[in-house]
Design a protein around this motif. Structure first.
Motif, PDB file in Angstrom:
ATOM      1  N   GLU A  37       0.804  -1.223   0.000  1.00 37.00           N
ATOM      2  CA  GLU A  37       0.000   0.000   0.000  1.00 37.00           C
ATOM      3  C   GLU A  37       0.841   1.279   0.000  1.00 37.00           C
ATOM      4  O   GLU A  37       0.545   2.217  -0.711  1.00 37.00           O
ATOM      5  N   GLY A  38       1.904   1.314   0.745  1.00 37.01           N
ATOM      6  CA  GLY A  38       2.714   2.524   0.829  1.00 37.01           C
ATOM      7  C   GLY A  38       3.559   2.813  -0.394  1.00 37.01           C
ATOM      8  O   GLY A  38       4.009   3.944  -0.590  1.00 37.01           O
ATOM      9  N   SER A  39       3.800   1.808  -1.228  1.00 37.08           N
ATOM     10  CA  SER A  39       4.669   2.003  -2.393  1.00 37.08           C
ATOM     11  C   SER A  39       3.937   1.781  -3.709  1.00 37.08           C
ATOM     12  O   SER A  39       4.569   1.552  -4.735  1.00 37.08           O
ATOM     13  N   ARG A  40       2.635   1.865  -3.667  1.00 38.78           N
ATOM     14  CA  ARG A  40       1.812   1.578  -4.843  1.00 38.78           C
ATOM     15  C   ARG A  40       1.800   2.762  -5.812  1.00 38.78           C
ATOM     16  O   ARG A  40       1.485   3.875  -5.423  1.00 38.78           O
ATOM     17  N   PRO A  41       2.151   2.532  -7.091  1.00 41.86           N
ATOM     18  CA  PRO A  41       2.040   3.617  -8.076  1.00 41.86           C
ATOM     19  C   PRO A  41       0.577   3.892  -8.410  1.00 41.86           C
ATOM     20  O   PRO A  41      -0.331   3.198  -7.957  1.00 41.86           O
ATOM     21  N   SER A  42       0.364   4.890  -9.237  1.00 44.90           N
ATOM     22  CA  SER A  42      -0.998   5.306  -9.581  1.00 44.90           C
ATOM     23  C   SER A  42      -1.578   4.474 -10.734  1.00 44.90           C
ATOM     24  O   SER A  42      -0.851   3.793 -11.453  1.00 44.90           O
ATOM     25  N   ILE A  43      -2.876   4.605 -10.907  1.00 50.83           N
ATOM     26  CA  ILE A  43      -3.558   3.983 -12.057  1.00 50.83           C
ATOM     27  C   ILE A  43      -2.999   4.566 -13.350  1.00 50.83           C
ATOM     28  O   ILE A  43      -2.841   3.852 -14.350  1.00 50.83           O
ATOM     29  N   GLN A  44      -2.662   5.850 -13.341  1.00 52.10           N
ATOM     30  CA  GLN A  44      -2.101   6.486 -14.536  1.00 52.10           C
ATOM     31  C   GLN A  44      -0.785   5.813 -14.945  1.00 52.10           C
ATOM     32  O   GLN A  44      -0.494   5.685 -16.129  1.00 52.10           O
TER      33      GLN A  44
END
Length: 85
Positions: A37-44
């Motif tokens: 969760e803390g290192s998750r990139p964006s949907i973009q």
């Protein structure tokens, strides 16, 4: 004695088939599967990688799905190449 094969999903054939099936997910679920969760990139980021062909994806009509294991393998290979340079 009648066998009801239509509902026999515990048979070896069905268990093997289910084990070999790919887990297809949408972009938000791909991020959940691959990153903490803390290192998750964006949907973009996922969409940019998809549009540029940098991660494998499957188009089903207007839907785009990702095979979690294929993407994980692809990203690991890509990371290994960048480390070895």
């Amino acid at each position: 004695m009648r066998l009801n094969l239509a509902n026999n999903t515990d048979s070896l054939f069905y268990r093997e088939k289910k084990a070999n099936m790919a887990k297809l997910v949408d972009a938000p679920q791909l991020l959940v599967e691959l990153f903490e969760e803390g290192s998750r990139p964006s949907i973009q980021w996922v969409r940019a990688m998809q549009y540029s062909g940098q991660i494998p994806h499957i188009k089903l009509g207007h839907l785009v799905r990702f095979d979690v294991e294929q993407v994980r393998t692809h990203l690991n290979k890509k990371a290994a190449k960048s480390v070895s340079k």
